[in-house]
Motif scaffolding. Sequence first.
Motif, PDB file in Angstrom:
ATOM      1  N   MET A 250       0.840  -1.177   0.000  1.00  0.00           N
ATOM      2  CA  MET A 250       0.000   0.000   0.000  1.00  0.00           C
ATOM      3  C   MET A 250       0.883   1.237   0.000  1.00  0.00           C
ATOM      4  SD  MET A 250      -3.110   0.798   2.495  1.00  0.00           S
ATOM      5  CE  MET A 250      -2.674   1.862   3.819  1.00  0.00           C
ATOM      6  N   ASN A 251       0.619   2.138  -0.921  1.00  0.00           N
ATOM      7  CA  ASN A 251       1.422   3.344  -1.052  1.00  0.00           C
ATOM      8  C   ASN A 251       0.549   4.552  -0.748  1.00  0.00           C
ATOM      9  OD1 ASN A 251       3.146   5.340  -1.706  1.00  0.00           O
ATOM     10  ND2 ASN A 251       3.474   4.726  -3.803  1.00  0.00           N
ATOM     11  N   LEU A 252       0.863   5.252   0.315  1.00  0.00           N
ATOM     12  CA  LEU A 252       0.053   6.395   0.735  1.00  0.00           C
ATOM     13  C   LEU A 252       0.553   7.717   0.197  1.00  0.00           C
ATOM     14  CD1 LEU A 252      -0.513   5.359   4.445  1.00  0.00           C
ATOM     15  CD2 LEU A 252      -2.047   5.030   2.519  1.00  0.00           C
ATOM     16  N   GLY A 253       1.646   7.723  -0.578  1.00  0.00           N
ATOM     17  CA  GLY A 253       2.155   8.974  -1.127  1.00  0.00           C
ATOM     18  C   GLY A 253       3.081   9.693  -0.175  1.00  0.00           C
ATOM     19  N   GLN A 254       2.939  11.009  -0.106  1.00  0.00           N
ATOM     20  CA  GLN A 254       3.870  11.846   0.649  1.00  0.00           C
ATOM     21  C   GLN A 254       3.251  12.340   1.953  1.00  0.00           C
ATOM     22  OE1 GLN A 254       5.789  14.827  -1.697  1.00  0.00           O
ATOM     23  NE2 GLN A 254       5.805  16.253  -0.018  1.00  0.00           N
ATOM     24  N   ALA A 255       4.039  12.353   3.008  1.00  0.00           N
ATOM     25  CA  ALA A 255       3.614  12.888   4.302  1.00  0.00           C
ATOM     26  C   ALA A 255       4.555  14.023   4.694  1.00  0.00           C
ATOM     27  CB  ALA A 255       3.645  11.801   5.356  1.00  0.00           C
ATOM     28  N   THR A 256       4.129  14.860   5.635  1.00  0.00           N
ATOM     29  CA  THR A 256       4.926  16.002   6.078  1.00  0.00           C
ATOM     30  C   THR A 256       5.310  15.833   7.538  1.00  0.00           C
ATOM     31  OG1 THR A 256       3.740  17.433   4.544  1.00  0.00           O
ATOM     32  CG2 THR A 256       4.969  18.504   6.295  1.00  0.00           C
ATOM     33  N   LEU A 257       6.569  16.135   7.840  1.00  0.00           N
ATOM     34  CA  LEU A 257       7.089  16.077   9.199  1.00  0.00           C
ATOM     35  C   LEU A 257       7.772  17.411   9.489  1.00  0.00           C
ATOM     36  CD1 LEU A 257       7.708  14.178  11.651  1.00  0.00           C
ATOM     37  CD2 LEU A 257       9.864  13.713  10.544  1.00  0.00           C
ATOM     38  N   HIS A 258       7.534  17.967  10.667  1.00  0.00           N
ATOM     39  CA  HIS A 258       8.139  19.242  11.054  1.00  0.00           C
ATOM     40  C   HIS A 258       9.203  18.999  12.114  1.00  0.00           C
ATOM     41  CE1 HIS A 258       5.099  21.672   9.018  1.00  0.00           C
ATOM     42  NE2 HIS A 258       4.263  20.699   9.353  1.00  0.00           N
TER      43      HIS A 258
END
Length: 82
Positions: free
Chosen positions: A1-9
């Motif tokens: 399963m590929n969820l794409g891109q996520a953001t981390l700060h």
Amino acid sequence: MNLGQATLHIGKNGLNSGILETLKTCFKDREAMKIVLLKAAGHTKENVREIAEKIKGELGNKFTYKIVGFTIFLKKWRKAKR
């Protein structure tokens, strides 16, 4: 399963073992991550490059990064890059 891109700060605590563990677990399901350096993390170009190199060194040769401003884009490849 590929969820794409996520953001981390990354904030005032900087790059720590908790963030590295989060990255490792996120890349089990994703192929790309966006890491944003906040002003509290030390807002210099050299600091961004150092953090990107530390992350790549921790994750391994299957990962590449691109720096745009104070944002690091990480990508996981199927085969290790040379």
